[in-house]
Motif scaffolding. Sequence first.
Motif, PDB file in Angstrom:
ATOM      1  N   UNK A  46       5.211 -17.940 -11.782  1.00  0.00           N
ATOM      2  CA  UNK A  46       4.534 -17.844 -10.494  1.00  0.00           C
ATOM      3  C   UNK A  46       3.238 -18.626 -10.513  1.00  0.00           C
ATOM      4  N   UNK A  47       2.805 -19.050  -9.342  1.00  0.00           N
ATOM      5  CA  UNK A  47       1.565 -19.804  -9.200  1.00  0.00           C
ATOM      6  C   UNK A  47       0.584 -19.020  -8.344  1.00  0.00           C
ATOM      7  N   UNK A  48      -0.653 -18.820  -8.845  1.00  0.00           N
ATOM      8  CA  UNK A  48      -1.649 -18.118  -8.062  1.00  0.00           C
ATOM      9  C   UNK A  48      -1.984 -18.920  -6.815  1.00  0.00           C
ATOM     10  N   UNK A  49      -2.136 -18.262  -5.683  1.00  0.00           N
ATOM     11  CA  UNK A  49      -2.392 -18.946  -4.426  1.00  0.00           C
ATOM     12  C   UNK A  49      -3.846 -19.360  -4.291  1.00  0.00           C
ATOM     13  N   UNK A  50      -4.739 -18.712  -5.031  1.00  0.00           N
ATOM     14  CA  UNK A  50      -6.145 -19.058  -4.891  1.00  0.00           C
ATOM     15  C   UNK A  50      -6.861 -18.820  -6.220  1.00  0.00           C
ATOM     16  N   UNK A  51      -8.030 -19.396  -6.346  1.00  0.00           N
ATOM     17  CA  UNK A  51      -8.842 -19.237  -7.543  1.00  0.00           C
ATOM     18  C   UNK A  51     -10.158 -19.958  -7.369  1.00  0.00           C
ATOM     19  N   UNK A  52     -10.937 -19.995  -8.424  1.00  0.00           N
ATOM     20  CA  UNK A  52     -12.230 -20.657  -8.340  1.00  0.00           C
ATOM     21  C   UNK A  52     -13.077 -20.387  -9.565  1.00  0.00           C
ATOM     22  N   UNK A  53     -14.347 -20.686  -9.467  1.00  0.00           N
ATOM     23  CA  UNK A  53     -15.264 -20.487 -10.588  1.00  0.00           C
ATOM     24  C   UNK A  53     -16.691 -20.336 -10.080  1.00  0.00           C
ATOM     25  N   UNK A  54     -17.510 -19.660 -10.869  1.00  0.00           N
ATOM     26  CA  UNK A  54     -18.937 -19.508 -10.622  1.00  0.00           C
ATOM     27  C   UNK A  54     -19.672 -19.899 -11.897  1.00  0.00           C
ATOM     28  N   UNK A  55     -20.655 -20.786 -11.783  1.00  0.00           N
ATOM     29  CA  UNK A  55     -21.379 -21.269 -12.955  1.00  0.00           C
ATOM     30  C   UNK A  55     -22.875 -21.063 -12.784  1.00  0.00           C
ATOM     31  N   UNK A  56     -23.516 -20.670 -13.875  1.00  0.00           N
ATOM     32  CA  UNK A  56     -24.962 -20.523 -13.918  1.00  0.00           C
ATOM     33  C   UNK A  56     -25.478 -21.334 -15.092  1.00  0.00           C
ATOM     34  N   UNK A  57     -26.516 -22.137 -14.873  1.00  0.00           N
ATOM     35  CA  UNK A  57     -26.996 -23.004 -15.935  1.00  0.00           C
ATOM     36  C   UNK A  57     -28.513 -23.086 -16.001  1.00  0.00           C
ATOM     37  N   UNK A  58     -28.996 -23.431 -17.190  1.00  0.00           N
ATOM     38  CA  UNK A  58     -30.397 -23.774 -17.387  1.00  0.00           C
ATOM     39  C   UNK A  58     -30.435 -25.263 -17.702  1.00  0.00           C
ATOM     40  N   UNK A  59     -31.124 -26.032 -16.862  1.00  0.00           N
ATOM     41  CA  UNK A  59     -31.125 -27.492 -16.970  1.00  0.00           C
ATOM     42  C   UNK A  59     -32.533 -27.986 -17.282  1.00  0.00           C
ATOM     43  N   UNK A  60     -32.608 -28.965 -18.172  1.00  0.00           N
ATOM     44  CA  UNK A  60     -33.912 -29.482 -18.557  1.00  0.00           C
ATOM     45  C   UNK A  60     -33.792 -30.907 -19.064  1.00  0.00           C
ATOM     46  N   UNK A  61     -34.893 -31.663 -18.975  1.00  0.00           N
ATOM     47  CA  UNK A  61     -34.943 -32.944 -19.674  1.00  0.00           C
ATOM     48  C   UNK A  61     -35.643 -32.733 -21.011  1.00  0.00           C
ATOM     49  N   UNK A  62     -35.925 -33.826 -21.732  1.00  0.00           N
ATOM     50  CA  UNK A  62     -36.415 -33.695 -23.099  1.00  0.00           C
ATOM     51  C   UNK A  62     -37.934 -33.821 -23.219  1.00  0.00           C
ATOM     52  N   UNK A  63     -38.636 -33.810 -22.100  1.00  0.00           N
ATOM     53  CA  UNK A  63     -40.095 -33.838 -22.150  1.00  0.00           C
ATOM     54  C   UNK A  63     -40.638 -32.429 -22.350  1.00  0.00           C
ATOM     55  N   UNK A  64     -41.758 -32.304 -23.046  1.00  0.00           N
ATOM     56  CA  UNK A  64     -42.373 -31.014 -23.262  1.00  0.00           C
ATOM     57  C   UNK A  64     -42.841 -30.426 -21.931  1.00  0.00           C
ATOM     58  N   UNK A  65     -42.921 -29.118 -21.890  1.00  0.00           N
ATOM     59  CA  UNK A  65     -43.274 -28.436 -20.651  1.00  0.00           C
ATOM     60  C   UNK A  65     -44.657 -28.833 -20.139  1.00  0.00           C
ATOM     61  N   UNK A  66     -45.528 -29.288 -21.032  1.00  0.00           N
ATOM     62  CA  UNK A  66     -46.881 -29.683 -20.629  1.00  0.00           C
ATOM     63  C   UNK A  66     -46.941 -31.110 -20.095  1.00  0.00           C
ATOM     64  N   UNK A  67     -45.841 -31.867 -20.206  1.00  0.00           N
ATOM     65  CA  UNK A  67     -45.776 -33.242 -19.714  1.00  0.00           C
ATOM     66  C   UNK A  67     -45.465 -33.235 -18.215  1.00  0.00           C
ATOM     67  N   UNK A  68     -46.154 -34.064 -17.427  1.00  0.00           N
ATOM     68  CA  UNK A  68     -45.918 -34.077 -15.981  1.00  0.00           C
ATOM     69  C   UNK A  68     -44.513 -34.548 -15.635  1.00  0.00           C
ATOM     70  N   UNK A  69     -43.852 -35.235 -16.558  1.00  0.00           N
ATOM     71  CA  UNK A  69     -42.480 -35.687 -16.317  1.00  0.00           C
ATOM     72  C   UNK A  69     -41.441 -34.610 -16.595  1.00  0.00           C
ATOM     73  N   UNK A  70     -41.873 -33.488 -17.107  1.00  0.00           N
ATOM     74  CA  UNK A  70     -40.948 -32.416 -17.456  1.00  0.00           C
ATOM     75  C   UNK A  70     -40.292 -31.831 -16.207  1.00  0.00           C
ATOM     76  N   UNK A  71     -38.985 -31.591 -16.270  1.00  0.00           N
ATOM     77  CA  UNK A  71     -38.236 -30.978 -15.166  1.00  0.00           C
ATOM     78  C   UNK A  71     -37.323 -29.905 -15.730  1.00  0.00           C
ATOM     79  N   UNK A  72     -37.466 -28.699 -15.237  1.00  0.00           N
ATOM     80  CA  UNK A  72     -36.642 -27.587 -15.669  1.00  0.00           C
ATOM     81  C   UNK A  72     -36.208 -26.785 -14.461  1.00  0.00           C
TER      82      UNK A  72
END
Length: 286
Positions: A46-72
């Motif tokens: 049998x094939x399920x008629x519906x489905x999906x996914x939920x994702x939660x993430x923590x995203x960051x670049x490699x600059x230190x938190x004190x650097x103005x270029x830092x993005x989290x």
Amino acid sequence: MQTNSTRMSMLSRFIGCTLILAQPVFAEKTEEPIAEASEEKTTGNSTNAWGGSLSLGYDSNFFQATDYRSSRALSFHGSLYFSFWESYSLYTNSGGYRTLQGAEGFYSTDTVVGLSKSSLLTFGESGNVSISGQFSIPTSQSSQDNFLNTAFRVQTPISFKLADIGITVAPRIRKNFHQYTTSPNGNVNISWALGLLLVANYTYGDAFFSASALGGTSINYNGRWADGYSYGGSLTTGYNLRDDLSLSLTLASSGVYTDAAQGTLGSFDIFDEAKATYSLGLTYSF
């Protein structure tokens, strides 16, 4: 120093890269985070008629938190699909992120609604060609700022196996529909985008690994081709904690290749610290 709007644009792009390039087979162009329907779940005959996914993430670049270029940021993404007939699926997905530095706040990504056919034709022992078409709803701030009404994209993934490694080659073409041909900053908006996605997947027990590469170019409303080729890539490793719950770590980077003068090789940086990002993600599938 970067402006808040520039930082939000960069943050949106790397969240899109880490969320979407980590998903095998279905990734969107580097400028916009979009995913497609998951493969149909099967239980017995049998094939399920519906489905999906939920994702939660923590995203960051490699600059230190004190650097103005830092993005989290904390990001989330949700997808839902409904399968019908033998190999057709309607799907939709969207997401957003909450910035943790600089101009803190909540930002949405664009929403997608589409139709896919999972088995257009088969070849060899494992080869399969599928096709999908999707419309974008401009729910992100960047798309609204550029007065994007909608966009339509067609993709034809070609999948096969080499030994135990799953390979997917997915050419795609996208047509944007803007209210104005120029953006508020005076740049001519992109009319057409052409891209090619390459994905390799490998599983070992409950562990999984994938590598993705995405490249492309564009044509603006004046009919001019882009001066270079945009590219992005990611490496993902993860573990299935349960049948419906997985944990992953993704490293992603992107850039632009521009031909140098007199036919010499242009700039092509595989890893650029200024653009590289990582993402820790938890995904629940249903």
